[in-house]
Design an enzyme around this catalytic site. Structure first.
Site, PDB file in Angstrom:
ATOM      1  N   GLY A  11     -57.004  26.092  -1.110  1.00 31.13           N
ATOM      2  CA  GLY A  11     -57.876  26.072   0.073  1.00 31.13           C
ATOM      3  C   GLY A  11     -58.791  24.865   0.085  1.00 31.13           C
ATOM      4  O   GLY A  11     -59.910  24.931   0.591  1.00 31.13           O
ATOM      5  N   GLY A  14     -60.656  23.600   3.320  1.00 28.59           N
ATOM      6  CA  GLY A  14     -61.637  24.460   3.980  1.00 28.59           C
ATOM      7  C   GLY A  14     -63.061  24.093   3.583  1.00 28.59           C
ATOM      8  O   GLY A  14     -63.289  23.251   2.707  1.00 28.59           O
ATOM      9  N   VAL A  16     -65.279  25.891   1.966  1.00 22.89           N
ATOM     10  CA  VAL A  16     -65.609  26.273   0.588  1.00 22.89           C
ATOM     11  C   VAL A  16     -64.809  25.449  -0.419  1.00 22.89           C
ATOM     12  O   VAL A  16     -65.362  24.893  -1.368  1.00 22.89           O
ATOM     13  CB  VAL A  16     -65.370  27.787   0.373  1.00 22.89           C
ATOM     14  N   SER A 108     -66.021  38.307   0.022  1.00 23.87           N
ATOM     15  CA  SER A 108     -67.018  38.193   1.084  1.00 23.87           C
ATOM     16  C   SER A 108     -67.905  39.430   1.048  1.00 23.87           C
ATOM     17  O   SER A 108     -67.471  40.508   0.629  1.00 23.87           O
ATOM     18  CB  SER A 108     -66.292  38.118   2.417  1.00 23.87           C
ATOM     19  N   SER A 109     -69.134  39.285   1.545  1.00 22.33           N
ATOM     20  CA  SER A 109     -70.058  40.428   1.510  1.00 22.33           C
ATOM     21  C   SER A 109     -69.642  41.544   2.474  1.00 22.33           C
ATOM     22  O   SER A 109     -70.199  42.639   2.420  1.00 22.33           O
ATOM     23  CB  SER A 109     -71.484  39.966   1.819  1.00 22.33           C
ATOM     24  N   CYS A 110     -68.662  41.286   3.345  1.00 30.40           N
ATOM     25  CA  CYS A 110     -68.223  42.351   4.270  1.00 30.40           C
ATOM     26  C   CYS A 110     -67.382  43.419   3.582  1.00 30.40           C
ATOM     27  O   CYS A 110     -66.962  44.383   4.220  1.00 30.40           O
ATOM     28  CB  CYS A 110     -67.484  41.770   5.458  1.00 30.40           C
ATOM     29  N   LYS A 141     -59.798  41.706   1.024  1.00 31.51           N
ATOM     30  CA  LYS A 141     -60.658  41.129  -0.016  1.00 31.51           C
ATOM     31  C   LYS A 141     -60.958  42.145  -1.130  1.00 31.51           C
ATOM     32  O   LYS A 141     -61.059  41.773  -2.298  1.00 31.51           O
ATOM     33  CB  LYS A 141     -61.954  40.589   0.610  1.00 31.51           C
ATOM     34  N   THR A 165     -72.193  35.759   0.309  1.00 31.01           N
ATOM     35  CA  THR A 165     -72.790  36.182   1.564  1.00 31.01           C
ATOM     36  C   THR A 165     -72.276  35.273   2.696  1.00 31.01           C
ATOM     37  O   THR A 165     -71.370  34.472   2.480  1.00 31.01           O
ATOM     38  CB  THR A 165     -74.327  36.085   1.430  1.00 31.01           C
ATOM     39  N   HIS A 180     -67.978  31.313  12.858  1.00 33.31           N
ATOM     40  CA  HIS A 180     -69.118  32.160  12.527  1.00 33.31           C
ATOM     41  C   HIS A 180     -70.334  31.750  13.366  1.00 33.31           C
ATOM     42  O   HIS A 180     -70.324  30.726  14.033  1.00 33.31           O
ATOM     43  CB  HIS A 180     -69.449  32.037  11.033  1.00 33.31           C
TER      44      HIS A 180
END
Ligand code: GFB
Length: 308
Positions: A11, A14, A16, A108-110, A141, A165, A180
């Site tokens: 990745g 991207g 990140v 991810s925090s989700c 995830k 986060t 986002h």
């Protein structure tokens, strides 16, 4: 991890992945391999197996994922669950087969329950129902975390997981439909300023709270974790502070220098009301974030002006 160890960043194009590479280079790592999605489709098992057999990376950062904001998650759930499951499963299994020394998986925090107690500790995973708008992504995830955990338990692999986060930074996606909130608002306020528009539309009520971490802080924290952490429980990555989306809008408006009005589109979803992470575990490894929210927004806006 030696300075000349072979490191694969999945990745790397991207937001990140590119920040991880910047941070690895700053730290003096010289032997980094990567492939674009055109060269290597991570959803295809046979291609991933061949890549690992040919390249034999020693360390792996799993930052490749299908990601997006609230609208994209809610609209394309089949793509979010399929792409992410395939990418994770292929890479984690190939890493095991090819004796990778350490792998870092990014979630991810989700992943946490919609109404989790705040701030959210790592142990709250799977204690309640997920937020509907990103359930598909969250399930994928969570599976990634569990893969790392079980490959560690059964095969002794040193695979760890980090749960960031909401992230923002340079190289973000500024597409108004799939992005986002942060890049969307930077673009909306900027375009409204340039075109002298009277108002900017923000989605939802503006009441949900989000915690934002600058991507270079995350990359530094991930490399810190890679060197200092080895356990089956995942680690929350954040700043420990959150802000209402409406307040975030006001800061971005100021940074951009827009003078019109903000209006709310209540037909758009709010998503989870709050997801502030408890970052005690990360802090215990000796890491704290450096870039504060306003400074981070200023950096991204500057980058946006140069690169849009
Ligand atoms: O960043 P965002 O899309 O994702 O939205 P989530 C955060 C909040 O900002 C929501 C509001 O309450 C949105 O309704 N918002 C206001 C906007 N204006 C806008 C706008 O113009 N664009 C966008 N995108 N939002 C995602 C998850 O959730 O966050 C993913 O769907 C992942 O799975 C990611 O976890 C970090 O924070 O709601």
């Amino acid at each position: 991890m030696e300075k000349n160890s072979k490191i694969y960043v999945a990745g790397h194009n991207g937001m990140v992945g590119s920040a991880i590479i910047r941070n690895l280079k700053e730290r003096g790592y010289t032997n980094i391999v990567y492939r674009s999605s055109k060269e290597l489709d991570l959803r295809r098992q046979i291609e991933v197996e061949k890549f690992f057999e040919d390249e034999k990376p020693e360390y792996v950062y799993l930052a490749a994922a299908k990601v997006g904001g609230i609208y994209a998650n809610n609209t394309y759930p089949a793509e979010f669950i399929y792409d992410n499951l395939m990418i994770e499963t292929n890479i984690i299994h190939s890493a095991y087969k090819n004796a990778v020394k350490k792998l870092l998986f990014l979630g991810s925090s989700c992943i946490y329950p919609k109404f989790a107690q705040q701030p959210i500790k790592e142990e709250y995973l799977l204690e309640g129902k997920l937020e509907e708008t990103n359930e598909a992504y969250a399930i994928a995830k969570i599976t990634g975390i569990e893969l790392c955990k079980f490959y560690r338990r059964q095969y002794g692999c040193d695979f760890i997981s980090a749960m960031p986060t909401n992230l923002y930074g340079i190289n973000d996606n500024f597409d108004l439909e799939t992005s986002h909130v942060m890049p969307a608002l930077i673009r909306k306020f900027h375009e409204a300023k340039i075109n002298n528009e009277k108002e900017v539309v923000m989605w939802g009520t503006g009441k949900p709270k989000r915690e934002f971490m600058y991507v270079d802080d995350l990359a530094d924290a991930l490399n810190h974790l890679m060197l200092n952490y080895s356990d089956e429980i995942h680690v929350n990555m954040g700043t420990g502070e959150d802000i209402e989306i409406g307040e975030l809008g006001k800061i971005i408006k100021e940074v951009v220098g827009y003078r019109g009005k903000i209006v709310n589109d209540l037909s758009k979803p709010d998503g989870t009301p709050r997801k502030l992470l408890d970052v005690t575990k990360l802090k215990d490894t000796g890491y704290t974030h450096k870039v504060e929210l306003r400074e981070g927004i200023e950096r991204v806006y500057e980058w946006y002006l140069e690169n849009k």
